[in-house]
Design an enzyme around this catalytic site. Sequence first.
Site, short mmCIF file in Angstrom:
data_model
loop_
_atom_site.label_atom_id
_atom_site.label_comp_id
_atom_site.label_asym_id
_atom_site.label_seq_id
_atom_site.Cartn_x
_atom_site.Cartn_y
_atom_site.Cartn_z
N LYS A 121 5.93 -4.13 -2.57
CA LYS A 121 4.09 -4.26 -2.61
C LYS A 121 3.52 -4.16 -3.92
O LYS A 121 2.31 -3.92 -3.80
CB LYS A 121 4.29 -2.69 -0.80
CG LYS A 121 4.55 -3.78 -0.25
CD LYS A 121 4.89 -1.95 1.42
CE LYS A 121 5.10 -2.79 3.02
NZ LYS A 121 5.25 -1.83 3.44
N GLN B 160 5.38 4.02 4.68
CA GLN B 160 6.68 3.54 4.87
C GLN B 160 7.39 3.79 6.09
O GLN B 160 7.77 5.22 5.63
CB GLN B 160 7.16 3.13 3.37
CG GLN B 160 8.32 1.75 3.42
CD GLN B 160 7.97 1.12 3.28
OE1 GLN B 160 6.73 0.60 3.21
NE2 GLN B 160 8.40 -0.28 3.96
N ASP C 229 -2.24 -0.57 7.52
CA ASP C 229 -0.61 -1.02 7.83
C ASP C 229 -1.56 -1.87 9.74
O ASP C 229 -0.79 -2.16 10.24
CB ASP C 229 -0.08 -0.23 8.34
CG ASP C 229 1.58 -0.10 7.81
OD1 ASP C 229 1.34 -1.67 7.55
OD2 ASP C 229 1.90 0.68 7.45
N1 GUN Z 1 8.50 -0.66 6.93
C1 GUN Z 1 8.98 -1.77 8.46
N2 GUN Z 1 8.03 -3.02 8.45
C2 GUN Z 1 6.63 -1.80 7.75
C3 GUN Z 1 5.29 -2.27 7.64
O1 GUN Z 1 4.61 -3.47 7.99
N3 GUN Z 1 5.00 -1.38 7.90
C4 GUN Z 1 5.38 -0.26 7.37
N4 GUN Z 1 4.37 0.97 6.87
N5 GUN Z 1 6.70 -0.03 6.99
C5 GUN Z 1 7.23 -1.29 7.41
#
Ligand code: GUN
Length: 289
Positions: A48, A92, A115
């Site tokens: 990211k 996350q 998200d």
């Molecule tokens: N962990 C696995 N996939 C995701 C996601 O799409 N967003 C977040 N915040 N954590 C994750």
Amino acid sequence: MKRIDGKAHAQTIYQELAQEVEKMVHKPHLVIVQVGNHPASEAYIRGKMAAANQVGIHAVIANFPGTITQEQLINELECFNQDSNVHGIIVQLPLPDTFDEHRIAQTIAREKDVDGFHPANLGELLIHETDLEPCTPKGIIELCRREQISLQGKHVVIVGRSNIVGKPVALLALQANATVTVCHSQTQNLSALTQLADILIVAVGRANFITAEMVKTDAIVIDVGINRIAGKLVGDVDFHDVEKKVRAITPVPGGVGPMTVAMLMTNTVVAAKNQSKENAFLCANHQKK
Ligand code: GUN
């Protein structure tokens, strides 16, 4: 069979977003909240950060120790909510077991919820199109659009009913005028249903779960699974078995995963634009007084 290259589409999206960001006076600012040091999360966060860097989004990691309490984390999130320099916030996942992920999702200001996990943003999906849709479902629909795979009138079968993939992608597919079937762990005669799919979307978290006899000839298969087997990443679809039979299929890695990150970047740019519009409106009103 066509192997759908999600990584290449994500790169194109980054170039498009970089051009948008270039024109913005206030660059988008994303906060990635990490609690503890879950090994898979570390890798996702690195991805990211690299994407944000490519787009020109200012991204920072707010890393809290695994000992932080839920109430302390909520206070920290409320500070980011109040900070007008922050446009997007993600926490996350997974969080340590002592956290209530639903409560955390509710804490993030909905306009900063890049998200798309806030109940208000998920609720909006039921009614109409929204800006801040969950990234994986949005990435799947965007992948289909860029591959010129129309969902209109098609039978989309989804295997998995999670809040972050299965349920929201069902709603997005409905909005795109597909006929939608959602299957899950209690579904009887699963194979009979998956065989009906024009477009099969699989998000169950079980390595190589979907085999060739479960899919229709010339179907489109979208594999959301990310499973580690002996240090190697594999999807929920037995790729080598299924690929011979279908029209197109997403690989793992390099299919849906990069599109999820690309949609997080898209949502961050959208959130920043929305918030700068709100600020412009507030300033204009203030000047009138
Ligand atoms: N962990 C696995 N996939 C995701 C996601 O799409 N967003 C977040 N915040 N954590 C994750």
